[in-house]
Motif scaffolding. Structure first.
Motif, PDB file in Angstrom:
ATOM      1  N   ARG A 287       0.823  -1.220   0.000  1.00  0.00           N
ATOM      2  CA  ARG A 287       0.000   0.000   0.000  1.00  0.00           C
ATOM      3  C   ARG A 287       0.849   1.258   0.000  1.00  0.00           C
ATOM      4  O   ARG A 287       0.586   2.201  -0.753  1.00  0.00           O
ATOM      5  CB  ARG A 287      -0.911   0.017   1.229  1.00  0.00           C
ATOM      6  CG  ARG A 287      -2.073  -0.967   1.205  1.00  0.00           C
ATOM      7  CD  ARG A 287      -2.903  -0.785   2.451  1.00  0.00           C
ATOM      8  NE  ARG A 287      -4.134  -1.553   2.414  1.00  0.00           N
ATOM      9  CZ  ARG A 287      -5.084  -1.462   3.315  1.00  0.00           C
ATOM     10  NH1 ARG A 287      -4.931  -0.635   4.342  1.00  0.00           N
ATOM     11  NH2 ARG A 287      -6.189  -2.185   3.217  1.00  0.00           N
ATOM     12  N   LEU A 327      -5.404  -3.291  -3.285  1.00  0.00           N
ATOM     13  CA  LEU A 327      -4.953  -2.839  -1.970  1.00  0.00           C
ATOM     14  C   LEU A 327      -5.952  -3.141  -0.857  1.00  0.00           C
ATOM     15  O   LEU A 327      -5.622  -3.029   0.314  1.00  0.00           O
ATOM     16  CB  LEU A 327      -4.712  -1.318  -2.008  1.00  0.00           C
ATOM     17  CG  LEU A 327      -3.641  -0.790  -2.963  1.00  0.00           C
ATOM     18  CD1 LEU A 327      -3.645   0.718  -2.964  1.00  0.00           C
ATOM     19  CD2 LEU A 327      -2.285  -1.321  -2.586  1.00  0.00           C
ATOM     20  N   CYS A 329      -8.528  -1.278  -0.091  1.00  0.00           N
ATOM     21  CA  CYS A 329      -8.737  -0.023   0.612  1.00  0.00           C
ATOM     22  C   CYS A 329      -9.713   0.847  -0.183  1.00  0.00           C
ATOM     23  O   CYS A 329     -10.172   0.455  -1.252  1.00  0.00           O
ATOM     24  CB  CYS A 329      -7.420   0.701   0.861  1.00  0.00           C
ATOM     25  SG  CYS A 329      -6.497   1.089  -0.626  1.00  0.00           S
TER      26      CYS A 329
END
Length: 372
Positions: A287, A327, A329
């Motif tokens: 990330r 990721l 996210c």
């Protein structure tokens, strides 16, 4: 150095593209198919394999079971472009003569490569249906990352330019060529005669090496596609892309970069290229690495041209969606939630962009870089 034919024909095109496409598919780790695809586009174009000249038929994506080619191109002022509309869904077949040259040449090349499906934005998205456009435009990440090849009409400002055309010749007109720093230093070491060095100093080499990165340096007449915001994520997401520049063809994938004239320093893998950096970051899955990279991508992206400023965020949403899946996210209006504190540290001077009054009428959060 290899001679470049004054007119690009299908045989020369295939001689350049086919071995690289095969080599990339067999041995390039960073160019492997995207395993994170979740949402294919609703429609594709099928090329009639029995017709001597390409005939395209729009079909539901459920019918597509084989590889496809995606097209990256400039719409221009929409003169000469053909679109799918709600009314036009009654007739979803396009004959060879009905297609603009860029679409026709793309279909011709795909047919010659024995690839029978295409994705072209103006034909595969219903252009007068806001709901369909909203649904399909966010699938760009999957469209381009899953394509076996992206054909980029890099040297044309509209769909009439095509892929197979007479080459733009500069060699007779250049008296004192302005050398790109990277190219000049490497070419000088080759100790080549002036006429060959001038070939290596072609504008397309400078553009493709990424030496012209500021807004003022981009020439819309030489490489118009590279100035367009919508094409930015298409170029990054495509695992392999063939550029049809006004001067020559250039092959670009995550592990190889080669031009038609055989410019050796340009060949091989360039780890500094944006698409290569993104591919390596995605491969690592870290990330922190991608969040740091994102700031550099935004600086490049914000200076690119776009017809409707309201599309500034949608034109990058495909890349955001693609990275968010990897990721795990949250992508929010051009920033990342999990790195939000640092993401908010952007400033207008760093972006090199003046405020646009058109943003004030949009529902764009004031905390994102897209609000200026």
């Amino acid at each position: 150095a290899k001679d470049i034919p004054p007119v690009l024909d299908i045989e020369s095109c295939l001689d350049f593209v086919r071995p690289r496409l095969q080599r990339c598919g067999l041995s390039h780790v960073l160019c492997k198919p995207n395993p994170h695809i979740s949402d294919y586009p609703a429609r594709f174009l099928v090329i009639d394999s029995k017709a001597p000249l390409p005939i395209l038929r729009l079909v539901d994506q459920k019918e597509v079971k084989s590889p496809y080619i995606a097209l990256s191109h400039c719409w221009g002022n929409k003169e000469g472009i053909i679109e799918t509309t709600r009314a036009g869904l009654i007739n979803v077949t396009h004959t060879h003569t009905h297609l603009p040259k860029s679409f026709r040449d793309t279909a011709f090349i795909a047919q010659a490569l024995d690839i029978h499906h295409l994705w072209i934005d103006s034909l595969c998205i219903i252009q007068d249906d806001e709901q369909d456009w909203a649904q399909e435009s966010v699938k760009m990440a999957d469209v381009y990352s899953a394509a076996i090849l992206t054909i980029a009409i890099t040297g044309s400002v509209n769909p009439s330019g095509g892929c197979l055309f007479p080459r733009r010749q500069h060699l007779d007109k250049v008296d004192d060529p302005v050398l790109c720093t990277g190219i000049a230093s490497r070419v000088e070491r080759l100790n080549l005669p002036p006429e060959v060095r001038m070939r290596y100093e072609r504008v397309c080499h400078q553009r493709m090496e990424g030496q012209h990165t500021s807004w003022e340096e981009v020439d819309t007449q030489i490489s118009p596609l590279l100035t367009r915001a919508w094409a930015f994520q298409e170029k990054i997401l495509s695992p392999r892309m063939i550029h049809f520049h006004g001067e020559e063809m250039i092959w670009e994938c995550n592990e190889e970069h080669a031009c038609e004239c055989g410019y050796e320093p340009l060949g091989g893998h360039d780890p500094t290229r944006t698409s290569s950096i993104v591919a390596r970051a995605v491969e690592s899955g870290r990330r922190e690495e991608i969040w740091q990279l994102w700031a550099d991508l935004v600086v490049k992206y914000i200076l690119l041209d776009i017809t409707f400023e309201k599309d500034r965020l949608p034109a990058l949403a495909g890349l955001g969606k693609y990275l968010s899946r990897i990721l795990d996210c949250t992508y929010m209006a051009g920033l990342w939630k999990e790195d939000f504190g640092r993401q908010l540290l952007w400033n207008r001077d760093y972006l090199g962009r003046n405020p646009s009054p058109s943003h004030r009428a949009q529902q764009v959060p004031t905390w994102t870089w897209a609000s200026v």
